[in-house]
Design an enzyme around this catalytic site. Structure first.
Site, PDB file in Angstrom:
ATOM      1  CG  HIS A   1      61.551  -4.190 -76.251  1.00 29.48           C
ATOM      2  ND1 HIS A   1      60.937  -3.163 -76.889  1.00 29.48           N
ATOM      3  CD2 HIS A   1      62.834  -3.696 -75.963  1.00 29.48           C
ATOM      4  CE1 HIS A   1      61.583  -2.333 -76.903  1.00 29.48           C
ATOM      5  NE2 HIS A   1      62.822  -2.468 -76.254  1.00 29.48           N
TER       6      HIS A   1
ATOM      7  CB  CYS B   1      66.094  -2.870 -77.911  1.00 29.66           C
ATOM      8  SG  CYS B   1      66.707  -2.859 -76.185  1.00 29.66           S
TER       9      CYS B   1
END
Length: 513
Positions: A138, A146
């Protein structure tokens, strides 16, 4: 009439997507020009590779010859955890392994600008009892397990994935690695307890390297299998279960022979590097993740953490270079996890043993359905319309951790039997993390500190000059492409078709399917 039918079938998510400017940004003209130069079509399939140590995300695209070629490499703004696979919810680890990304995993409504779900845990992870959810690639340069890019970067990557789905690709493969699986990196990390898992996923890395085709991934006996095919005398199709015994399968000989040749060369080079005493990489469990050097150079007291700067470049040298996207003011650069360092057991000094790696068997695999992603609504409906579930494709190998071999240097004139204290280990970790600090002197300084001896006054080294730390004060709603400079009006290369957003994602995709 067609448009009316599409509008009649739209739900709230589809309507919001039609007006979602972030998700509908066109592929930048410079990338389209690069595709034309490399004989790629705008809507041809893509493949993504991630490397933690190098802090890089690669986008590969299929050429008209049918093979994949590298389109663009993006520096990763932030990843968290350590080198190694994700094991449990909350461990801050970014996944490693092979995953499959279908349209239902694309999230245009992400809280981090745009995102897509990696599909962790896949069938392999689940077979080992590993847990975790919502592990994404992202924007926003913020990570808790992430892979985080800048908003401008994720907008570009998202558009490439979107166009590949328009072109008919049902899912694109995501390959996540601790580092580029080269002999020198394998030699440097040879005593890491994750090495059995890394050797297993290197098999898939090698398959892609020799074929330039997306390897088929399957799971059985709690391991990965790559490019498995049905034997000539088989009477039924292969059925794989991550927790069950592997069915009888073969690997096409043209792939198997090419992989064997590559692995033989790699193992020969690995043995040479170990024999000549290639230093073992320090275990850095006290540091939380990494950041590419081009971003670390822009941040006050920035550090690359577990990511490594290229030789010949320093953060000071990169301080004036242009960052590939907007770095948010809340960015959190890699720092030591002080609690983890303080509670860690004292390191044991063990000799590094040179052992040649056994030849890896060349076997192969197929994609298993992935866990349901966070993004529902429109993209999920797209996946169901195409007959897709939320694909899941990551693997992790269980192995008995090998003891870590730590190269340490004792003071020349004296020895000490006093074990290192938690405080001394903590101070050593923090000291190692200071930019510009000479890490080769860490063990000498720590041993000297713990050894009873007369106090010696030492001059404090001058701190290196801090780089220019000014960041963008505001973040625009739509980020300019990282492929195009501000105000750039680069002409289109002959044969490259411009992308025109004439209607919604749904109506465009309906025309393809």
């Amino acid at each position: 009439m067609t448009a009316g039918g599409l509008l009649a079938g739209c739900n709230t998510d589809q309507v919001s997507l039609a007006t979602n400017a972030k998700a509908n940004q066109p592929v930048p003209p410079k990338l389209i020009a690069a595709m034309a130069e490399k004989d790629m079509d705008l809507q041809s399939p893509i493949l993504v590779r991630l490397f933690k140590q190098e802090a890089e995300l690669e986008v590969w695209k299929q050429t008209r010859s049918g093979q994949f070629a590298l389109l663009k490499t993006y520096p990763i703004c932030r990843w968290s955890g350590d080198l190694g696979p994700k094991v449990r919810e909350g461990d801050r680890q970014a996944p490693e392994g092979f995953y499959s990304i279908n349209p239902s995993q694309m999230n245009p409504q992400s809280s981090y600008y745009l995102s897509f779900n990696t599909g962790y845990p896949n069938a392999f992870d689940k077979a080992l009892g590993r847990t975790g959810s919502q592990l994404m690639v992202h924007g926003d340069c913020s990570s808790r397990g992430c892979y985080a890019m800048t908003d401008e970067q994720i907008a570009e990557i998202y558009s490439l994935g979107r166009e590949s789905f328009f072109g008919g690709q049902k899912a694109f493969q995501l390959q996540a690695y601790p580092f580029k699986m080269t002999p020198v990196n394998m030699a440097r990390h040879r005593n890491n307890p994750n090495m059995p898992f890394w050797k297993m996923i290197k098999e898939g890395y090698d398959h892609f390297e020799v074929t330039r085709q997306e390897p088929k991934v399957d799971f059985c006996e709690k391991r990965y299998v790559f490019d498995a095919a049905k034997p000539a005398d088989a009477k039924r199709d292969l059925v794989f279960d991550a927790s069950a015994r592997c069915p009888a399968y073969v690997i096409p000989e043209e792939i198997a022979s090419a992989v064997r040749e590559k692995q033989a060369k790699d193992e020969t080079e690995y043995a040479r590097l170990v024999a000549k005493g290639t230093p073992v990489a320090r275990m850095n469990t006290g540091i939380d993740g990494g950041m590419h050097k081009v971003f670390a150079a822009k941040i006050p007291e920035g550090s690359t953490g577990l990511s490594e700067s290229a030789e010949g470049t320093t953060l000071q040298m990169l301080a004036m270079a242009k960052a590939p996207g907007t770095i948010p003011g809340h960015v959190n650069p890699p720092k030591p996890n002080l609690d983890a360092v303080a509670s860690a057991p004292a390191p044991r000094e063990e000799p590094v043993v040179a052992v040649s790696a056994p030849a890896a068997s060349t076997r192969v695999a197929a994609a298993a359905p992935a866990a349901k992603s966070e993004s529902g609504g429109f993209f999920s409906n797209l996946g169901r319309k195409m007959g897709l579930g939320t694909a899941d494709t990551t693997v992790t190998a269980t192995a008995t951790p090998a003891p870590q071999a730590t190269a340490s240097v004792a003071p020349a004139a004296q020895t000490s039997t006093t074990p290192a204290t938690a405080a001394s280990r903590l101070k050593a970790a923090v000291t190692r993390f200071v930019p510009g600090h000479d890490k080769s002197k860490d063990s000498v300084k720590e041993a000297a500190k713990d050894t009873p001896k007369p106090a010696v006054a030492a001059a404090k080294p001058a701190e290196p000059p801090k780089p220019d730390t000014r960041l963008a004060a505001t973040r625009p709603a739509l980020k300019p492409s990282v492929s195009d400079g501000a105000g750039d009006s680069t002409p289109m290369i002959s044969g490259a078709a411009p992308v025109v957003q004439s209607n919604s994602f749904d109506s465009r995709f309906s025309a393809v399917k």
